[in-house]
Design an enzyme around this catalytic site. Structure first.
Site, mmCIF file in Angstrom:
data_model
loop_
_atom_site.group_PDB
_atom_site.id
_atom_site.type_symbol
_atom_site.label_atom_id
_atom_site.label_comp_id
_atom_site.label_asym_id
_atom_site.label_seq_id
_atom_site.Cartn_x
_atom_site.Cartn_y
_atom_site.Cartn_z
ATOM 1 N N GLY A 195 -4.953 12.627 155.360
ATOM 2 C CA GLY A 195 -6.205 11.963 155.699
ATOM 3 C C GLY A 195 -6.214 10.513 155.273
ATOM 4 O O GLY A 195 -5.526 10.116 154.336
ATOM 5 N N ARG A 230 -1.945 16.767 160.556
ATOM 6 C CA ARG A 230 -1.596 18.074 161.116
ATOM 7 C C ARG A 230 -0.147 18.102 161.598
ATOM 8 O O ARG A 230 0.197 18.846 162.518
ATOM 9 C CB ARG A 230 -2.533 18.428 162.266
ATOM 10 C CG ARG A 230 -3.976 18.652 161.847
ATOM 11 C CD ARG A 230 -4.829 19.069 163.038
ATOM 12 N NE ARG A 230 -4.396 20.342 163.602
ATOM 13 C CZ ARG A 230 -4.912 20.873 164.702
ATOM 14 N NH1 ARG A 230 -5.860 20.248 165.351
ATOM 15 N NH2 ARG A 230 -4.453 22.029 165.161
ATOM 16 N N ASP A 284 -0.978 15.838 148.537
ATOM 17 C CA ASP A 284 -0.055 16.905 148.156
ATOM 18 C C ASP A 284 0.815 17.373 149.316
ATOM 19 O O ASP A 284 2.012 17.624 149.144
ATOM 20 C CB ASP A 284 -0.818 18.084 147.543
ATOM 21 C CG ASP A 284 -1.893 18.641 148.463
ATOM 22 O OD1 ASP A 284 -2.210 17.986 149.474
ATOM 23 O OD2 ASP A 284 -2.421 19.720 148.164
ATOM 24 N N THR A 327 -5.239 10.247 147.580
ATOM 25 C CA THR A 327 -6.191 11.301 147.899
ATOM 26 C C THR A 327 -7.551 10.953 147.324
ATOM 27 O O THR A 327 -7.656 10.633 146.137
ATOM 28 C CB THR A 327 -5.741 12.672 147.364
ATOM 29 O OG1 THR A 327 -6.807 13.610 147.509
ATOM 30 C CG2 THR A 327 -5.307 12.620 145.918
ATOM 31 N N ASP A 341 -9.584 13.135 146.850
ATOM 32 C CA ASP A 341 -9.893 14.327 146.058
ATOM 33 C C ASP A 341 -9.428 14.205 144.610
ATOM 34 O O ASP A 341 -9.855 14.991 143.762
ATOM 35 C CB ASP A 341 -9.247 15.562 146.682
ATOM 36 C CG ASP A 341 -9.641 15.748 148.142
ATOM 37 O OD1 ASP A 341 -10.795 15.441 148.483
ATOM 38 O OD2 ASP A 341 -8.786 16.179 148.941
ATOM 39 N N ASP A 382 -6.711 15.063 143.219
ATOM 40 C CA ASP A 382 -6.224 16.365 142.759
ATOM 41 C C ASP A 382 -4.702 16.481 142.691
ATOM 42 O O ASP A 382 -4.179 17.590 142.642
ATOM 43 C CB ASP A 382 -6.780 17.481 143.650
ATOM 44 C CG ASP A 382 -6.346 17.359 145.105
ATOM 45 O OD1 ASP A 382 -5.775 16.314 145.476
ATOM 46 O OD2 ASP A 382 -6.589 18.309 145.881
#
Length: 352
Positions: free
Chosen positions: A10, A73, A108, A130, A132, A134
């Site tokens: 993303g 994707r 990741d 990211t 996130d 994470d």
């Protein structure tokens, strides 16, 4: 020296700052040739690339998104139809482009793919990206601070309408299976309750707490991560994408929580899904600086021939760890994290 550069997964604020910070030192200090791979690993499969010159990357520091495009994707080792096309991607990188190394910027999934290509003989340096926050072994990723700023501003705005109407306002954040965005954004935005994946919450207890606040405070502001779940319930899945490296798309837990709370409260309950506004826009000053530091450190690893590694932030300093140590792993919020303890200490309801 010919170096490839791609952005995978993303998008997020700060990607262009990294592209700039990798490209300029490689050109200026190493006399390297730099080629941008378009749309992440998709570009290796479809022969999509273009030269990156100093003039190409100047002026993009504050620009959101990525000038190279991205794709979340595409896994050459398991394409959408399940076929392993890694040999095709590797041939384009090594035989067609004749790359000496690849700098892969991503999360990741990107690091897992990058590590596999490194083992196949394509030297790789990773840069963690990211919102996130994470990725393991890394204290902070660029893009995270920008996402937190969006959440905090949204909560500031939701708080005023919550007070005006005496409502329970729910803001749902991104974050996948980790609660970093909701935790830090909720703290910055003064949320009364913060619900994260690491701490399952009891709906009945939350409803009782909101009822108590109806008479005492008159309103409640809840910040919930998309991966949060009530005790005894599964994750709230928005869509499933067959053939994707990450086939589950979370989303909708805020609306689910609204439906659970409404029968037990006199207050109106409203939900705001923050969604992709957390990914868009210009990076914060912190993210611009961190992305620049990461990009420059990645260029230094390339110059030193230190491949198979990912740049990380450890405390206040940039360092690097092996791609193998981060591939396929994530970093949840630990129960002893100071932000979690601070939230509990100031009275935030955490569900557990």
């Amino acid at each position: 020296m010919h170096i490839g550069l791609l952005t995978g997964g993303g998008d997020c604020p700060g990607l262009n700052a990294v592209i700039r910070a990798v490209t300029l030192p490689l050109i200026g200090e190493c006399a390297a040739r730099v080629t941008g791979i378009e749309r992440g690993f998709w570009g290796l499969l479809h022969g999509a690339s273009r030269p990156l010159e100093a003039t190409t990357v100047r002026g993009i520091l504050a620009e959101g998104g990525t000038i190279l495009g991205t794709h979340n994707r595409c896994d050459p080792f398991k394409d959408v139809d399940g076929v392993d096309r890694s040999a095709q991607a590797l041939a384009y990188a090594k035989d067609t482009l004749k790359l000496d190394a690849l700098v892969a910027i991503g999360g990741d999934g990107t690091m897992q793919i990058a590590e596999r290509f490194h083992r196949l003989g394509l030297p790789v340096v990773g840069v963690p990206k990211t919102i996130d926050n994470d990725l393991p072994e890394n204290d902070r990723s660029f893009g995270f601070d920008s996402a937190v700023a969006v959440v905090a501003e949204a909560l500031d705005r939701l708080a005023t309408t919550a007070r005006s109407h005496g409502r329970v306002m729910i803001a749902e954040t991104m974050g996948r299976y980790a609660g970093w965005i909701a935790l830090e954004g909720g703290l910055a935005g003064g949320a009364d309750a913060i619900l994260i994946p690491e701490i399952p919450f009891d709906v009945a207890a939350l409803a009782a707490w909101c009822r108590e606040r109806e008479s005492r405070e008159g309103h409640t502001l809840i910040c919930i991560a998309e991966g949060a779940r009530a005790t005894g319930h599964d994750l709230t899945v928005k869509t499933r994408l067959e053939g994707s490296p990450d086939p589950i798309r979370l989303g909708g837990v805020g609306s689910w929580l609204q439906a659970q709370l409404e029968p037990h409260l006199q207050s109106e309950v409203r939900t705001t899904l923050l969604g992709h506004v957390q990914r868009g826009g210009t990076p914060t000053a912190f993210d611009r600086v961190l992305a620049t530091r990461f990009g420059y450190h990645a260029a230094e690893l390339v110059r030193a021939g230190d491949f198979g590694r990912m740049v990380v932030l450890k405390g206040a300093d940039c360092a690097s760890v092996t791609l193998e140590s981060v591939a396929g792993r994530s970093r949840p919020v630990p129960m002893d994290d100071e932000r979690l303890l601070a939230a509990r200490g100031v009275g935030v309801w955490l569900g557990g």
